[in-house]
Write an enzyme that holds these catalytic residues in place. Structure first.
Site, mmCIF file in Angstrom:
data_model
loop_
_atom_site.group_PDB
_atom_site.id
_atom_site.type_symbol
_atom_site.label_atom_id
_atom_site.label_comp_id
_atom_site.label_asym_id
_atom_site.label_seq_id
_atom_site.Cartn_x
_atom_site.Cartn_y
_atom_site.Cartn_z
ATOM 1 N N LYS A 261 0.832 -1.205 0.000
ATOM 2 C CA LYS A 261 0.000 0.000 0.000
ATOM 3 C C LYS A 261 0.873 1.264 0.000
ATOM 4 O O LYS A 261 0.507 2.267 -0.611
ATOM 5 C CB LYS A 261 -0.932 -0.002 1.213
ATOM 6 N N SER B 86 -11.598 7.395 16.799
ATOM 7 C CA SER B 86 -12.407 6.414 17.514
ATOM 8 C C SER B 86 -13.506 5.895 16.590
ATOM 9 O O SER B 86 -13.433 6.044 15.376
ATOM 10 C CB SER B 86 -12.995 7.053 18.779
ATOM 11 N N GLY C 293 -18.270 4.392 1.938
ATOM 12 C CA GLY C 293 -17.355 3.928 0.906
ATOM 13 C C GLY C 293 -15.995 3.471 1.397
ATOM 14 O O GLY C 293 -15.144 3.100 0.592
ATOM 15 N N ARG D 5 -23.915 -10.564 12.342
ATOM 16 C CA ARG D 5 -22.619 -11.203 12.520
ATOM 17 C C ARG D 5 -22.212 -11.151 13.993
ATOM 18 O O ARG D 5 -22.755 -10.357 14.763
ATOM 19 C CB ARG D 5 -21.559 -10.494 11.671
ATOM 20 N N LYS E 42 -18.620 2.266 17.691
ATOM 21 C CA LYS E 42 -18.650 0.969 18.380
ATOM 22 C C LYS E 42 -17.969 1.014 19.749
ATOM 23 O O LYS E 42 -18.056 0.063 20.526
ATOM 24 C CB LYS E 42 -18.021 -0.103 17.490
ATOM 25 N N VAL F 259 -20.377 -1.354 4.060
ATOM 26 C CA VAL F 259 -21.501 -2.037 3.423
ATOM 27 C C VAL F 259 -21.768 -1.561 1.998
ATOM 28 O O VAL F 259 -22.161 -2.364 1.136
ATOM 29 C CB VAL F 259 -22.777 -1.891 4.295
ATOM 30 N N ALA G 102 -4.606 6.905 13.081
ATOM 31 C CA ALA G 102 -5.663 6.205 12.354
ATOM 32 C C ALA G 102 -5.424 4.702 12.264
ATOM 33 O O ALA G 102 -6.240 3.981 11.695
ATOM 34 C CB ALA G 102 -5.800 6.794 10.948
ATOM 35 N N LYS H 120 -11.352 -0.136 21.360
ATOM 36 C CA LYS H 120 -11.349 1.280 20.995
ATOM 37 C C LYS H 120 -11.822 2.156 22.152
ATOM 38 O O LYS H 120 -11.354 3.288 22.314
ATOM 39 C CB LYS H 120 -12.216 1.514 19.755
ATOM 40 N N GLU I 277 -22.152 -7.751 16.404
ATOM 41 C CA GLU I 277 -22.844 -6.609 15.794
ATOM 42 C C GLU I 277 -24.010 -6.129 16.651
ATOM 43 O O GLU I 277 -24.660 -6.907 17.337
ATOM 44 C CB GLU I 277 -23.367 -6.974 14.406
#
Length: 338
Positions: A44, A129, A175, A255, A132, A180, A86, A144, A258
């Site tokens: 990357k 953060s 995105g 899942r 979640k 999703v 990040a 987190k 979740e």
């Protein structure tokens, strides 16, 4: 924010947000003294170096390293003024299956960064953060939350050091890798969009809004705040309808780890939460600055006791049409309704 005379490091800099931050920083401060992209993925980094070449951006550096490696991190922070954190393990099912790997990156990595910043000359740190982390039910959220607490509490151990640590917390980035919408865009070619739970909702923020919030915190945070944006929610069925109205939509169940709805501010947080206008701020219980001065400076208003910010109880919602417009604008310029 002019960063021309500053040096900035982004951990996890090759991720979706890291790349978007890099793009904006280089556009607004093309002569930045130094911008260090710190990550462990060499492929990357190689690809990112093609997009932001040193010949065009002489201040950019690509630094291979892992936030689990304290000595490497400390070396990377030499001469750095600002840090945007990040880097994280963020996929919920993967974290459930590899719990200690998630702990090592998200909690011990946060501790490494805090200690390394305190040992160098870093002036400001903004840590990312997630929704979640509020009342977590999965390991990723729990790590987190622990990370958030570490960054907030780090302001209490700075001593003579004027460094400021703050946190930004937001929902699903439209995105982003693994989210999703790209998943549904890919699956609609097969004519099937699997729905985990029909009543599921999520907060929604664009990549650009996420970048803007991080840069706002970097410039304006006083240290110890958890900043939360005021953003709309979407219903998972509306996302499916926006992308593939003619697709089959079988319900497959949630899942591991979740939630049906996400939360960014819990009722227990309300005692310390203030409305700043565009953002909410969860303030630390102990801080170096005076609360009255903070409230006056930001024209902050205390939220009601018991207030909570929940994606299922939000007052602002995306519609099928607004989602289609946002997908075309922020995710896929060639998007067309099937």
């Amino acid at each position: 924010m002019d960063l021309t005379a500053k040096s900035l490091l982004i951990t996890g800099g090759t991720g979706s947000l890291g790349k978007a931050l890099t793009k904006q920083i280089l556009e607004s401060s093309p002569k930045i003294k130094r911008l260090v992209i710190f990550s462990r993925d060499e492929q990357k980094q190689f690809q990112m170096a093609q997009e932001f070449p040193a010949s065009q951006y002489p201040g950019v550096r690509y630094f291979i390293g892992d936030i689990r490696d304290y000595e490497r991190l400390k070396r990377a922070l030499k001469g750095i003024d600002y840090v945007i954190h990040a880097a994280a393990m963020k996929h919920v099912p993967i974290a459930e299956y590899n719990p200690m790997e998630c702990v090592k990156t998200n909690i011990l990595g946060a501790e490494n960064l805090i200690n390394a910043c305190l040992e160098t000359e870093v002036e400001r740190v903004v840590a990312l953060s997630t929704d979640k982390a509020a009342a977590p039910v999965n390991l990723y959220g729990a790590t987190k939350l622990a990370s958030d607490k570490l960054f907030v509490a780090a302001n209490n151990i700075t001593g003579w050091n004027p460094i400021k640590f703050s946190v930004v917390r937001y929902g699903n980035v439209m995105g982003s890798n693994g989210s999703v919408i790209p998943f549904f865009l890919k699956k609609r070619k097969e004519g099937v969009l699997p729905i985990t739970e029909p009543t599921m909702t999520r907060f929604n923020i664009s990549l650009q809004s996420g970048v803007d919030m991080v840069m706002h915190a970097l410039e304006h945070a006083w240290g110890g705040e958890i900043l939360v944006p005021k953003i709309p929610s979407y219903r998972i069925l509306d996302v499916a309808e926006a992308i593939g109205p003619d697709c089959e939509k079988p319900v497959i169940g949630i899942r591991p780890g979740e939630k049906i709805h996400e939360e960014m501010i819990t009722a227990s947080d309300s005692f310390y939460t203030y409305d700043l206008g565009k953002y909410y701020a969860i303030l630390p219980s102990t801080h170096k600055w005076k609360l009255g001065e903070y409230v006056e400076h930001f024209k902050a208003e205390k939220v009601d006791m018991g207030f909570r910010y929940n994606s299922g109880e939000n007052t602002e919602w995306e519609t099928v049409e607004s989602l289609r417009k946002l997908i075309k604008e922020h995710v896929d310029p060639n998007f067309r309704e099937v």
